[in-house]
Write an enzyme that holds these catalytic residues in place. Structure first.
Site, PDB file in Angstrom:
ATOM      1  N   GLY A 271      -4.259  -4.497  -4.082  1.00 11.76           N
ATOM      2  CA  GLY A 271      -5.208  -3.606  -4.752  1.00 11.76           C
ATOM      3  C   GLY A 271      -4.481  -2.351  -5.186  1.00 11.76           C
ATOM      4  N   HIS A 272      -4.163  -2.253  -6.475  1.00 10.84           N
ATOM      5  CA  HIS A 272      -3.531  -1.036  -6.964  1.00 10.84           C
ATOM      6  C   HIS A 272      -4.623  -0.056  -7.370  1.00 10.84           C
ATOM      7  CE1 HIS A 272       0.367  -2.578  -6.751  1.00 10.84           C
ATOM      8  NE2 HIS A 272       0.386  -3.282  -7.862  1.00 10.84           N
TER       9      HIS A 272
ATOM     10  N   GLN B  67       2.392  -6.141  -2.729  1.00 11.37           N
ATOM     11  CA  GLN B  67       2.747  -6.085  -1.302  1.00 11.37           C
ATOM     12  C   GLN B  67       4.098  -5.364  -1.111  1.00 11.37           C
ATOM     13  OE1 GLN B  67       1.950  -9.661  -2.279  1.00 11.37           O
ATOM     14  NE2 GLN B  67      -0.174  -9.115  -2.054  1.00 11.37           N
TER      15      GLN B  67
ATOM     16  N   ALA C 100      -7.739  -0.949  -0.064  1.00  8.54           N
ATOM     17  CA  ALA C 100      -8.420  -0.818  -1.363  1.00  8.54           C
ATOM     18  C   ALA C 100      -9.253  -2.065  -1.648  1.00  8.54           C
ATOM     19  CB  ALA C 100      -7.395  -0.602  -2.468  1.00  8.54           C
TER      20      ALA C 100
ATOM     21  N   ARG D 233      -6.137   0.607   8.168  1.00  6.76           N
ATOM     22  CA  ARG D 233      -4.757   0.138   8.278  1.00  6.76           C
ATOM     23  C   ARG D 233      -4.131   0.643   9.581  1.00  6.76           C
ATOM     24  NH1 ARG D 233      -3.897   2.140   2.161  1.00  6.76           N
ATOM     25  NH2 ARG D 233      -4.748   0.298   1.126  1.00  6.76           N
TER      26      ARG D 233
ATOM     27  N   ASP E 166       0.817  -1.221   0.000  1.00 10.20           N
ATOM     28  CA  ASP E 166       0.000   0.000   0.000  1.00 10.20           C
ATOM     29  C   ASP E 166       0.851   1.271   0.000  1.00 10.20           C
ATOM     30  OD1 ASP E 166      -2.302  -1.655   0.303  1.00 10.20           O
ATOM     31  OD2 ASP E 166      -1.874  -1.774   2.444  1.00 10.20           O
ATOM     32  N   GLU E 167       2.020   1.198  -0.585  1.00  6.67           N
ATOM     33  CA  GLU E 167       2.909   2.367  -0.626  1.00  6.67           C
ATOM     34  C   GLU E 167       2.526   3.333  -1.742  1.00  6.67           C
ATOM     35  OE1 GLU E 167       4.046  -0.761  -1.001  1.00  6.67           O
ATOM     36  OE2 GLU E 167       5.470  -1.235   0.607  1.00  6.67           O
ATOM     37  N   GLY E 168       1.610   2.895  -2.614  1.00 10.35           N
ATOM     38  CA  GLY E 168       1.260   3.733  -3.768  1.00 10.35           C
ATOM     39  C   GLY E 168       1.978   3.261  -5.021  1.00 10.35           C
ATOM     40  N   LYS E 169       2.283   1.958  -5.061  1.00 11.61           N
ATOM     41  CA  LYS E 169       2.994   1.403  -6.228  1.00 11.61           C
ATOM     42  C   LYS E 169       2.185   1.565  -7.500  1.00 11.61           C
ATOM     43  CE  LYS E 169       3.319  -2.621  -4.277  1.00 11.61           C
ATOM     44  NZ  LYS E 169       2.822  -2.251  -2.948  1.00 11.61           N
TER      45      LYS E 169
ATOM     46  N   LYS F 101       3.018  10.170  -0.907  1.00 10.11           N
ATOM     47  CA  LYS F 101       2.113  10.719   0.111  1.00 10.11           C
ATOM     48  C   LYS F 101       2.771  11.771   1.014  1.00 10.11           C
ATOM     49  CE  LYS F 101      -1.696   7.708   0.393  1.00 10.11           C
ATOM     50  NZ  LYS F 101      -2.630   7.014   1.246  1.00 10.11           N
TER      51      LYS F 101
ATOM     52  N   THR G 156       3.444 -12.584   3.676  1.00 13.62           N
ATOM     53  CA  THR G 156       2.616 -13.186   2.634  1.00 13.62           C
ATOM     54  C   THR G 156       3.340 -14.446   2.139  1.00 13.62           C
ATOM     55  OG1 THR G 156       1.294 -12.622   0.699  1.00 13.62           O
ATOM     56  CG2 THR G 156       3.571 -11.822   0.692  1.00 13.62           C
TER      57      THR G 156
ATOM     58  N   ARG H 152       3.494 -29.341  -4.585  1.00 15.77           N
ATOM     59  CA  ARG H 152       3.448 -29.869  -5.945  1.00 15.77           C
ATOM     60  C   ARG H 152       2.131 -30.569  -6.276  1.00 15.77           C
ATOM     61  NH1 ARG H 152       8.785 -32.390  -4.307  1.00 15.77           N
ATOM     62  NH2 ARG H 152       7.532 -32.155  -2.463  1.00 15.77           N
TER      63      ARG H 152
HETATM   64  P1  GDP Z   1      -0.259   0.001  -3.781  1.00 13.70           P
HETATM   65  O1  GDP Z   1      -0.847  -1.282  -3.354  1.00 13.70           O
HETATM   66  O2  GDP Z   1       1.147   0.162  -3.305  1.00 13.70           O
HETATM   67  O3  GDP Z   1      -0.414   0.288  -5.248  1.00 13.70           O
HETATM   68  O4  GDP Z   1      -1.020   1.122  -3.018  1.00 13.70           O
HETATM   69  P2  GDP Z   1      -2.516   1.603  -3.278  1.00 13.70           P
HETATM   70  O5  GDP Z   1      -2.681   2.019  -4.673  1.00 13.70           O
HETATM   71  O6  GDP Z   1      -3.497   0.671  -2.671  1.00 13.70           O
HETATM   72  O7  GDP Z   1      -2.547   2.791  -2.245  1.00 13.70           O
HETATM   73  C1  GDP Z   1      -2.183   3.975  -2.481  1.00 13.70           C
HETATM   74  C2  GDP Z   1      -3.343   4.915  -2.304  1.00 13.70           C
HETATM   75  O8  GDP Z   1      -2.796   6.167  -2.109  1.00 13.70           O
HETATM   76  C3  GDP Z   1      -4.218   5.031  -3.526  1.00 13.70           C
HETATM   77  O9  GDP Z   1      -5.512   5.412  -3.159  1.00 13.70           O
HETATM   78  C4  GDP Z   1      -3.527   6.126  -4.312  1.00 13.70           C
HETATM   79  O10 GDP Z   1      -4.384   6.819  -5.192  1.00 13.70           O
HETATM   80  C5  GDP Z   1      -3.078   7.016  -3.197  1.00 13.70           C
HETATM   81  N1  GDP Z   1      -1.833   7.728  -3.443  1.00 13.70           N
HETATM   82  C6  GDP Z   1      -0.734   7.326  -4.161  1.00 13.70           C
HETATM   83  N2  GDP Z   1       0.223   8.274  -4.095  1.00 13.70           N
HETATM   84  C7  GDP Z   1      -0.272   9.285  -3.318  1.00 13.70           C
HETATM   85  C8  GDP Z   1       0.257  10.529  -2.869  1.00 13.70           C
HETATM   86  O11 GDP Z   1       1.386  10.918  -3.141  1.00 13.70           O
HETATM   87  N3  GDP Z   1      -0.565  11.283  -2.072  1.00 13.70           N
HETATM   88  C9  GDP Z   1      -1.810  10.903  -1.718  1.00 13.70           C
HETATM   89  N4  GDP Z   1      -2.526  11.708  -0.924  1.00 13.70           N
HETATM   90  N5  GDP Z   1      -2.333   9.735  -2.136  1.00 13.70           N
HETATM   91  C10 GDP Z   1      -1.576   8.948  -2.913  1.00 13.70           C
END
Ligand code: GDP
Length: 436
Positions: A40-41, A225, A300, A306, A13-16, A332, A240, A140
């Site tokens: 969940g991206h 993850q 997500a 969290r 959930d780092e925003g990948k 973020k 995981t 296996r």
């Molecule tokens: P992933 O699993 O690492 O891809 O993370 P997610 O996509 O689930 O979580 C990231 C959440 O933070 C999503 O809702 C993104 O739209 C949001 N997000 C990503 N980058 C940023 C940022 O720089 N600032 C803010 N406020 N939200 C962000």
């Protein structure tokens, strides 16, 4: 050419999703190498939000081809739902989406097995049958996609699993959710229809990607993850079931390790974790609630709140080292606006003294206390800033200081969820040079 791997540096959930989306523009291929539909991206493009669980987010770029590699465990129904969602949004998939014939499939009985397993319940899995599917892979006995799309083989493999399931439920003294022989008949019926709809996407992706690499095409390997959830390098046993770190890209796609030229680590400017397990920089009470609200830290996939905490440089240093990260993306940052100081964990105090690399034994980790440094905060809204020099000085100091502390430059910072809310850090400012 070369392959680039994008990994999460924390607990996921780092925003990948957003960064993979950004990097996908210049890629020929984007490939998922591990995990299942528990990732969940979220990608926001204009007014549209796409939440993708299995299909790589590169699919949102018309010229990019996407692979779900053999290291992924695939729930065919989830995949079909995602395919349908993307088609409804007019995203072309034919000739662009390829599912490995050697990926393992997740079937309803994997979810049954997960509910029987006390450990899975404890670590807070997403109950999608991912753990049991990986267990069967390594035992296996798993069912691979090439068996799944062959009706006779699929029926035969399901029947074999039916016999095992009977023994497992009888042994546990638990009634299965429905009589197993009847369930198998239903699954043969239901899943054959699903197989008909995904057969066209099935491909020998190892050769496909290997050939693409030999032709000099650019491949982005998308991790799900994060490093601290890696089955070996994470906070075992609260992890995981797959290799979430950069090495997993080679094994999960069949690319040679020498194809990987670049590793990019995504790290949130603070930390979050879902489920149980050590979390040294965790915040509790009202401070946690405030940060969770500000950052919108709810899953997500599951909607679960969290756990939240401060950025942990001990954990980040570990991530940089085990992945060989050459460039960091700090996401973020906007969420931290409005604070007089920004606390950061710079070391751990444990029973044997101060540590700058985390101990591996979770008991030792539990015994560690965070050493916190308060960095100068900032009050400005960062969401509209697009150039690095326009960021407040305290933000630039924070970004450069983080890079120095973990000996890896921050190349990009993210200040919002939108596609364009990113700022490149000029090379001269990212003072640290990672090992080549
Ligand atoms: P992933 O699993 O690492 O891809 O993370 P997610 O996509 O689930 O979580 C990231 C959440 O933070 C999503 O809702 C993104 O739209 C949001 N997000 C990503 N980058 C940023 C940022 O720089 N600032 C803010 N406020 N939200 C962000």
């Amino acid at each position: 050419m070369s392959a680039t791997v994008v990994v999460g540096c924390q607990y996921g959930d780092e925003g990948k999703g957003k960064i993979v989306d950004l990097m996908s523009r210049s890629m020929d291929w984007v490939a998922r190498f591990q995990g299942g539909a528990n990732a969940g991206h979220t990608v926001v493009i204009g007014r549209k939000t796409y939440v993708l669980h299995l299909v790589p987010s590169g699919i949102l770029h018309p010229k990019t081809k996407c692979v779900i590699g053999h290291g992924v465990v695939v729930d065919p129904i989830e995949l079909l739902k995602e395919i349908q969602m993307l088609r409804e949004k007019d995203i072309e998939l034919d000739g662009r989406l390829f599912l490995s014939d050697c990926a393992h499939v997740i079937l309803p009985y994997h979810k049954w097995l997960e509910s029987l397993d006390a450990h899975d319940v404890r670590v807070g899995t997403t109950k999608r049958g991912i753990g049991p599917a990986y267990e069967q892979k390594y035992a296996r006995t798993g069912i691979r996609v090439y068996e799944f799309i062959d009706p006779d083989r699929f029926r035969q493999r399901l029947q074999e699993h039916g016999e095992v399931l009977e023994r497992v439920f009888r042994g546990a003294g638990v009634e299965p959710p429905q009589p197993i022989d009847r369930a198998i008949e239903e699954w043969v019926d239901e899943y054959s229809k699903v197989a008909d709809q995904i057969r066209g996407f099935v491909s020998e992706t190892m050769t496909l990607l290997g050939d693409a690499w030999r032709r000099g095409e650019k491949i982005l390997c998308e991790g799900a993850q994060g490093t601290l959830l890696d089955v070996d390098m994470g906070t075992y046993p609260f992890v995981t079931s797959s290799t979430t770190t950069a090495a997993g890209a080679a094994s999960g796609l069949g690319l040679p390790p020498s194809a990987i030229r670049k590793v990019v680590g995504i790290c949130k400017a603070y930390a979050t974790r879902v489920g149980e397990g050590p979390f040294t920089s965790e915040l509790l009470g009202s401070e946690a609630e405030a940060l969770r609200e500000q950052g919108g830290e709810y899953g997500a996939t599951t909607g679960r709140p969290r756990r939240v905490g401060w950025l942990d440089l001990v954990a980040l240093r570990h991530a940089v080292r085990v992945n060989g990260i050459q460039s960091l993306v700090l996401t973020k940052l906007d969420v931290l606006s409005g604070r007089t100081t920004v606390p950061v964990v710079i070391a751990y105090d444990g029973p044997n003294g101060r540590m700058t690399i985390p101990p591996r034994d979770p008991r030792a980790l539990d015994a560690c206390r965070p050493v916190i440094e308060e960095r100068p905060g900032w009050s400005d809204d960062l969401s509209k800033v697009r150039r690095y020099p326009d960021l407040p000085e305290a933000v630039r100091d924070y970004v450069e200081w983080v890079g120095e502390q973990v000996e890896c430059p921050v190349g990009i910072v993210s200040v919002g969820s939108g596609r364009n809310q990113v700022i490149r850090v000029p090379r001269s400012r990212s003072q640290v040079t990672a090992p080549a």
